[in-house]
Design an enzyme around this catalytic site. Structure first.
Site, mmCIF file in Angstrom:
data_model
loop_
_atom_site.group_PDB
_atom_site.id
_atom_site.type_symbol
_atom_site.label_atom_id
_atom_site.label_comp_id
_atom_site.label_asym_id
_atom_site.label_seq_id
_atom_site.Cartn_x
_atom_site.Cartn_y
_atom_site.Cartn_z
ATOM 1 N N CYS B 87 38.002 69.630 -28.641
ATOM 2 C CA CYS B 87 37.520 68.487 -27.849
ATOM 3 C C CYS B 87 38.588 67.949 -26.908
ATOM 4 O O CYS B 87 38.300 67.107 -26.068
ATOM 5 C CB CYS B 87 37.030 67.379 -28.769
ATOM 6 S SG CYS B 87 35.908 67.986 -30.027
ATOM 7 N N CYS B 210 27.546 58.389 -33.338
ATOM 8 C CA CYS B 210 28.035 59.703 -32.909
ATOM 9 C C CYS B 210 27.845 59.902 -31.412
ATOM 10 O O CYS B 210 26.823 59.506 -30.846
ATOM 11 C CB CYS B 210 27.272 60.814 -33.626
ATOM 12 S SG CYS B 210 27.251 60.649 -35.416
ATOM 13 N N SER B 211 28.813 60.556 -30.784
ATOM 14 C CA SER B 211 28.646 60.932 -29.384
ATOM 15 C C SER B 211 27.603 62.055 -29.311
ATOM 16 O O SER B 211 27.411 62.789 -30.271
ATOM 17 C CB SER B 211 29.977 61.385 -28.794
ATOM 18 O OG SER B 211 30.522 62.437 -29.564
ATOM 19 N N ILE B 213 25.315 65.406 -27.621
ATOM 20 C CA ILE B 213 25.495 66.746 -27.040
ATOM 21 C C ILE B 213 25.255 66.588 -25.532
ATOM 22 O O ILE B 213 24.245 66.035 -25.113
ATOM 23 C CB ILE B 213 24.453 67.717 -27.630
ATOM 24 C CG1 ILE B 213 24.637 67.846 -29.146
ATOM 25 C CG2 ILE B 213 24.484 69.063 -26.920
ATOM 26 C CD1 ILE B 213 25.853 68.614 -29.571
ATOM 27 N N LYS B 332 30.783 58.112 -26.450
ATOM 28 C CA LYS B 332 29.552 57.661 -27.111
ATOM 29 C C LYS B 332 28.386 57.522 -26.131
ATOM 30 O O LYS B 332 27.304 58.037 -26.388
ATOM 31 C CB LYS B 332 29.820 56.319 -27.803
ATOM 32 C CG LYS B 332 28.589 55.638 -28.388
ATOM 33 C CD LYS B 332 28.016 56.431 -29.548
ATOM 34 C CE LYS B 332 26.552 56.141 -29.813
ATOM 35 N NZ LYS B 332 25.650 56.850 -28.893
ATOM 36 N N HIS B 336 29.677 63.514 -24.092
ATOM 37 C CA HIS B 336 30.871 64.253 -24.532
ATOM 38 C C HIS B 336 30.671 65.757 -24.354
ATOM 39 O O HIS B 336 30.468 66.486 -25.317
ATOM 40 C CB HIS B 336 31.142 63.890 -25.999
ATOM 41 C CG HIS B 336 32.375 64.510 -26.590
ATOM 42 N ND1 HIS B 336 33.472 64.884 -25.840
ATOM 43 C CD2 HIS B 336 32.689 64.811 -27.884
ATOM 44 C CE1 HIS B 336 34.391 65.389 -26.655
ATOM 45 N NE2 HIS B 336 33.945 65.381 -27.884
#
Ligand SMILES: [Zn+2]
Lengths: 130, 380
Positions: B87, B210-211, B213, B332, B336
């Site tokens: 990442c 969660c960030s 897709i 977020k 991402h």
């Protein structure tokens, strides 16, 4: 899907919790390390079989898993500190409401997962409340 | 070493870009960055591209050659290097570019990042992302990426009294910021209750912790500061770009609730730049999960260890607060696309430091810091 050697070569470590011990600094490692990060070139490593008793350092319950683990959800995953000191990641078999930080656990031999729908079923160590 | 500046920046709209391929995204952002920098192909000495997993997301490796080709640079034979650090691939591509220019080896360098994540199903994407963890000793036992951060969160809650509401407040703030960022994947406000009612992913983390897709690409153009004015009216000087690493597996870390790599890289960056944490006007940090932002602002030194949750819920990190964090919407809300994230953070900082960030502008911003995890922290 993977070939057999990928699972085969880690059988001693995953079935029997065989890790390493550095005779130079007396530190224990699991998962096993070839090079002691404290002593590096001065390291003198030997195999060490861990008893597997330990305590939960932190944990989660997984509801949304990768495809290989989907059929096991929800399941508990924890970082466990073994009596000799090293920490590892493993599943703890108990109700999600029963697991807590500091809980004592002991190892059991179980199916860990499946490599895809038609791949190898692989085994190793999980933990249960002691 | 020469001082390095960003002379141009571009970023695609982030989101589920089903009509566009990885190649399309690269071309789109490349054109934006080069036009912004007013640079022609002949002037480009090198190209670095952050990409985590072209192989798993679009079955394409050799991304360096691919993007140089797509960018129309094949006949100029410009050296093009893919950088992979999960990442933090984008952040590392930027740092590699900085090193190339600072050393004097190159003058004009493009640092880009791209990830095309929605060509595969959710399960495949989760598995590709899990490859950033320790495949043999974490994932093999059922660990997922959210699960690792959930274990950080669990211990942070246990040790420091961080609350579920404080975690949720990170997502609420970043969604608010995202609403004012045209490239942001999400353009909707959420409430703390929305977060707390969203489905559990890995307890205590829920879907809205969660960030997402994301598909997207970003690029910046670098040049020696002494040449920067030739290209740009508003070059942004990079005061330091530092990087550090730690154990691959979370269970081997010195402290589960501290990213020692963040502490180490930020110390190096502060030393190199000669400025102090109190001089920083705003920051883009790696909030792949809400707990990630809380730990980041502690490890970067903006707040004391254990105080991150309280700081967020009290508005310290909001626009208008002491240290605005993730004005872009962060990972977020803005999204991402893993390989692009580190470059997008730099893009946001360029807009902020130029005073071009519109409704989310931090007034008087002069010094910004970007923080990209999997092992990197850059700042300017
Ligand atoms: Zn040793």
């Amino acid at each position: 899907m993977s070939t057999v050697p990928r699972f085969w070569r880690h059988i001693p470590q995953r079935y029997n919790l065989v890790g390493t011990h550095c005779k130079n600094c007396d530190e224990y490692y699991f998962p096993p390390r070839t090079i002691c990060p404290t002593c590096r070139r001065e390291a003198r490593m030997e195999d060490h079989k861990f008893g597997g008793e330990g305590k939960v350092v932190t944990y989660t319950t997984i509801y949304n898993a990768t495809d290989d683990f989907k059929r096991q959800t929800p399941y508990n995953l924890a970082i466990i500190e073994l009596a000799e000191g090293p920490r590892l990641t493993g599943q703890v078999i108990c109700s999600p409401s029963d697991i807590e930080i500091g809980m004592r656990v002991r190892p059991v031999f179980r199916i860990l997962g499946r490599d895809g729908d038609r791949g190898i079923i692989y085994y190793g160590t999980k933990f249960v409340p002691a | 070493m020469r001082s390095v500046s960003i002379i141009g920046a571009g970023c695609t709209k982030f989101g589920e870009r089903w009509d566009d391929s990885l190649r399309d995204l690269v071309v789109e952002t490349g054109i934006m960055a080069l036009e912004d920098a007013n640079v022609s192909g002949e002037e480009i000495d090198g190209l670095y591209v952050g990409n985590m997993s072209g192989g798993q997301f679009v079955s394409q490796e050799h991304i360096g050659a691919l993007i140089s080709d797509c960018a129309g640079l094949s006949r100029l034979h410009v050296p093009s290097t893919r950088v992979e650090a999960a990442c933090a691939s984008g952040g590392l591509a930027l740092r590699q570019g900085v090193l190339a220019v600072a050393s004097g080896y190159s003058d004009v360098v493009i640092a880009a990042g791209v990830e095309k994540m929605t060509d595969v199903t959710g399960g495949v994407a989760a598995d590709a992302l899990a490859a950033a963890a320790d495949r043999e000793w974490e994932c093999f036992f059922g660990a997922t990426f959210p699960a690792l951060y959930a274990m950080i969160a669990r211990l942070h809650i246990h040790r420091y009294g961080t609350t579920r509401e404080q975690l949720a407040a990170v997502a609420v703030k970043n969604h608010q910021n995202g609403c004012n960022n045209p490239i942001s994947q999400y353009q909707m406000e959420i409430t703390i209750d929305d977060v707390l009612r969203s489905p559990l992913v890995a307890d205590p983390l829920r879907v809205l912790d969660c960030s997402p897709i994301t598909d997207g690409a970003a690029a910046v153009v670098l040049a020696p500061t002494e040449m920067a004015r030739k290209f740009s009216d508003g070059p942004i000087r990079i005061l330091a770009a530092a990087q550090a690493s730690d154990t691959l597996a979370l269970h081997d870390r010195r402290d589960i609730t501290t990213l020692d790599a963040t502490v180490s890289a930020s110390r190096k960056a502060f030393d190199m730049s000669g400025i102090e944490v109190k001089d920083v006007d705003l920051a883009e940090v790696h909030d792949a999960f809400t707990i990630g932002e809380i730990v980041a602002i502690e490890d970067l030194g903006f707040v004391e260890k254990g105080e991150g949750g309280r700081a967020v819920i009290e508005g310290v990190t909001a626009i208008g607060g002491d240290i605005p964090v993730n004005t872009s919407g962060g990972l977020k809300a803005c999204g991402h696309p893993v390989g692009a994230t580190g470059i997008k953070q730099a893009y946001e900082m360029v807009l902020q430091l130029r005073g071009e960030a519109g409704k989310r502008q931090v007034e008087g911003a002069e010094v910004g810091l970007t923080h990209n995890v999997a092992g990197a922290a850059g700042r300017r």
